[in-house]
Design a protein around this motif. Structure first.
Motif, PDB file in Angstrom:
ATOM      1  N   ARG A 165       0.857  -1.188   0.000  1.00  0.00           N
ATOM      2  CA  ARG A 165       0.000   0.000   0.000  1.00  0.00           C
ATOM      3  C   ARG A 165       0.891   1.235   0.000  1.00  0.00           C
ATOM      4  N   THR A 166       0.532   2.212  -0.817  1.00  0.00           N
ATOM      5  CA  THR A 166       1.334   3.430  -0.946  1.00  0.00           C
ATOM      6  C   THR A 166       0.453   4.650  -0.742  1.00  0.00           C
ATOM      7  N   LYS A 167       1.004   5.663  -0.080  1.00  0.00           N
ATOM      8  CA  LYS A 167       0.257   6.901   0.120  1.00  0.00           C
ATOM      9  C   LYS A 167       1.179   8.097  -0.084  1.00  0.00           C
ATOM     10  N   PRO A 168       0.635   9.218  -0.598  1.00  0.00           N
ATOM     11  CA  PRO A 168       1.430  10.444  -0.728  1.00  0.00           C
ATOM     12  C   PRO A 168       1.541  11.147   0.616  1.00  0.00           C
ATOM     13  N   VAL A 169       2.710  11.724   0.882  1.00  0.00           N
ATOM     14  CA  VAL A 169       2.965  12.417   2.145  1.00  0.00           C
ATOM     15  C   VAL A 169       3.580  13.779   1.836  1.00  0.00           C
ATOM     16  N   PHE A 170       3.067  14.822   2.504  1.00  0.00           N
ATOM     17  CA  PHE A 170       3.605  16.176   2.373  1.00  0.00           C
ATOM     18  C   PHE A 170       4.145  16.602   3.735  1.00  0.00           C
ATOM     19  N   ARG A 171       5.419  16.990   3.774  1.00  0.00           N
ATOM     20  CA  ARG A 171       6.060  17.370   5.035  1.00  0.00           C
ATOM     21  C   ARG A 171       6.504  18.837   4.984  1.00  0.00           C
ATOM     22  N   ASN A 172       6.739  19.377   6.179  1.00  0.00           N
ATOM     23  CA  ASN A 172       7.327  20.716   6.357  1.00  0.00           C
ATOM     24  C   ASN A 172       6.472  21.836   5.779  1.00  0.00           C
ATOM     25  N   THR A 173       5.174  21.641   5.724  1.00  0.00           N
ATOM     26  CA  THR A 173       4.316  22.674   5.157  1.00  0.00           C
ATOM     27  C   THR A 173       2.895  22.514   5.678  1.00  0.00           C
ATOM     28  N   THR A 174       2.086  23.525   5.411  1.00  0.00           N
ATOM     29  CA  THR A 174       0.657  23.448   5.711  1.00  0.00           C
ATOM     30  C   THR A 174      -0.054  22.765   4.555  1.00  0.00           C
ATOM     31  N   GLY A 223       5.512   3.633   0.973  1.00  0.00           N
ATOM     32  CA  GLY A 223       4.898   2.330   0.769  1.00  0.00           C
ATOM     33  C   GLY A 223       5.155   1.407   1.946  1.00  0.00           C
ATOM     34  N   THR A 224       4.205   0.534   2.227  1.00  0.00           N
ATOM     35  CA  THR A 224       4.343  -0.460   3.287  1.00  0.00           C
ATOM     36  C   THR A 224       3.887  -1.815   2.764  1.00  0.00           C
ATOM     37  N   ASP A 225       4.478  -2.870   3.308  1.00  0.00           N
ATOM     38  CA  ASP A 225       4.093  -4.234   2.942  1.00  0.00           C
ATOM     39  C   ASP A 225       4.250  -5.119   4.166  1.00  0.00           C
ATOM     40  N   THR A 226       3.260  -5.951   4.434  1.00  0.00           N
ATOM     41  CA  THR A 226       3.228  -6.727   5.675  1.00  0.00           C
ATOM     42  C   THR A 226       3.773  -8.142   5.539  1.00  0.00           C
ATOM     43  N   ALA A 227       4.195  -8.549   4.349  1.00  0.00           N
ATOM     44  CA  ALA A 227       4.662  -9.929   4.171  1.00  0.00           C
ATOM     45  C   ALA A 227       6.101  -9.961   3.672  1.00  0.00           C
ATOM     46  N   SER A 228       6.308 -10.079   2.360  1.00  0.00           N
ATOM     47  CA  SER A 228       7.671 -10.200   1.827  1.00  0.00           C
ATOM     48  C   SER A 228       8.454  -8.901   1.905  1.00  0.00           C
ATOM     49  N   GLY A 229       7.764  -7.777   2.097  1.00  0.00           N
ATOM     50  CA  GLY A 229       8.443  -6.493   2.203  1.00  0.00           C
ATOM     51  C   GLY A 229       8.279  -5.647   0.953  1.00  0.00           C
ATOM     52  N   LEU A 230       8.495  -4.360   1.125  1.00  0.00           N
ATOM     53  CA  LEU A 230       8.348  -3.424   0.011  1.00  0.00           C
ATOM     54  C   LEU A 230       9.502  -3.585  -0.973  1.00  0.00           C
ATOM     55  N   GLY A 231       9.167  -3.647  -2.249  1.00  0.00           N
ATOM     56  CA  GLY A 231      10.187  -3.748  -3.285  1.00  0.00           C
ATOM     57  C   GLY A 231      10.530  -2.386  -3.856  1.00  0.00           C
ATOM     58  N   GLN A 232       9.722  -1.917  -4.801  1.00  0.00           N
ATOM     59  CA  GLN A 232       9.975  -0.644  -5.464  1.00  0.00           C
ATOM     60  C   GLN A 232       8.676   0.151  -5.573  1.00  0.00           C
ATOM     61  N   THR A 233       8.826   1.471  -5.592  1.00  0.00           N
ATOM     62  CA  THR A 233       7.693   2.368  -5.801  1.00  0.00           C
ATOM     63  C   THR A 233       7.948   3.165  -7.071  1.00  0.00           C
ATOM     64  N   TRP A 234       6.944   3.200  -7.948  1.00  0.00           N
ATOM     65  CA  TRP A 234       7.055   3.866  -9.237  1.00  0.00           C
ATOM     66  C   TRP A 234       6.063   5.016  -9.318  1.00  0.00           C
ATOM     67  N   ALA A 235       6.424   6.064 -10.047  1.00  0.00           N
ATOM     68  CA  ALA A 235       5.545   7.226 -10.191  1.00  0.00           C
ATOM     69  C   ALA A 235       5.728   7.837 -11.570  1.00  0.00           C
ATOM     70  N   ALA A 236       4.658   8.463 -12.067  1.00  0.00           N
ATOM     71  CA  ALA A 236       4.703   9.151 -13.361  1.00  0.00           C
ATOM     72  C   ALA A 236       3.834  10.390 -13.291  1.00  0.00           C
ATOM     73  N   LEU A 237       4.396  11.520 -13.698  1.00  0.00           N
ATOM     74  CA  LEU A 237       3.592  12.722 -13.874  1.00  0.00           C
ATOM     75  C   LEU A 237       2.821  12.601 -15.182  1.00  0.00           C
ATOM     76  N   ALA A 238       1.696  13.283 -15.270  1.00  0.00           N
ATOM     77  CA  ALA A 238       0.876  13.216 -16.475  1.00  0.00           C
ATOM     78  C   ALA A 238       1.707  13.565 -17.701  1.00  0.00           C
ATOM     79  N   GLY A 239       1.668  12.674 -18.695  1.00  0.00           N
ATOM     80  CA  GLY A 239       2.400  12.905 -19.931  1.00  0.00           C
ATOM     81  C   GLY A 239       3.855  12.502 -19.900  1.00  0.00           C
TER      82      GLY A 239
END
Length: 222
Positions: free
Chosen positions: A103-112, A132-148
């Motif tokens: 499971r992955t979630k976005p996090v914003f730090r140091n700001t309102t 990202g968090t994983d309760t079994a084998s563990g987190l592997g990789q997290t991927w992201a893409a901006l639009a376009g």
């Protein structure tokens, strides 16, 4: 894209948003963690091999009886699977079948941070991360893409959060055995421009003096 993974046959996932690149097909592997526990993907067949080398050189694949198929997958259930060898005492080999994606979630730090509907608004000094968090084998990789833009590893993504700008991003994680998370989309906007406030008078007034029937009005825009 997922280097070191064994590619599973089949097509790519259905893309939920045409503005993002096509997602790669799921890929699976067997993983041993730092504690020596062995994990295998629940959704993909695994095989028993016998070799004289710990690296698996010139390994032979076990066949089942009586079917004698050339390659027979081992059927695993969710959780711990115990394979026993009674030749010398009782040897037990435990394989943990992992069918739960991370499971992955976005996090914003140091700001309102302000959220309205499905959009996030962030202020000055923001630091963005995908956790990202994983309760079994563990987190592997997290991927992201901006639009376009193409997908890349999330920790290599560079965002300029110093000026007003809108972002639309798709992201997902994969665990250590290749279970993929369903991709998610986040919309957020950087707002570092303060509002503008104007003071004006209505009714009788002179410069900064207001008559008893006058009205002082503050108008703000953002």
């Amino acid at each position: 894209m997922l280097a070191g993974f064994v590619t599973l046959s089949g097509g790519a996932w259905a893309n939920p948003a045409a503005e993002f690149p096509e997602l790669p097909s799921p890929s699976y592997r067997v993983h041993a963690d730092a504690k020596g526990r062995v994990f295998a993907p629940l959704a993909h067949p695994v095989y028993l091999l016998l070799s004289t080398s710990p690296k698996g050189d010139a390994a032979a694949v076990f066949q089942s009886k009586p079917t004698k198929l050339p390659e027979t997958p081992v059927l695993l259930k969710a959780g711990a699977n115990v394979l026993k060898n009674h030749a010398v005492g009782v040897q037990e080999f435990v394989v943990h079948a992992d069918g739960t994606p991370p499971r992955t979630k976005p996090v914003f730090r140091n700001t309102t941070v302000y959220r309205r509907a499905n959009r996030w608004f962030i202020g000055q000094g923001a630091v963005f991360a995908l956790e990202g968090t994983d309760t079994a084998s563990g987190l592997g990789q997290t991927w992201a893409a901006l639009a376009g833009q193409p997908f890349q590893l999330a920790d290599t993504l560079q965002l300029d959060l110093r000026q007003d700008r809108r972002f639309r991003m798709q992201y997902y994680s994969v665990d250590q055995v290749g279970n993929p998370e369903s991709p998610r989309i986040v919309d957020f906007e950087v707002d570092v421009t303060p509002p503008q406030t104007v003071l004006r008078f209505e009714g009788p007034h002179h410069e900064s003096s207001v008559a008893s029937k006058g009205v002082l009005v503050l108008e703000a825009e953002d």
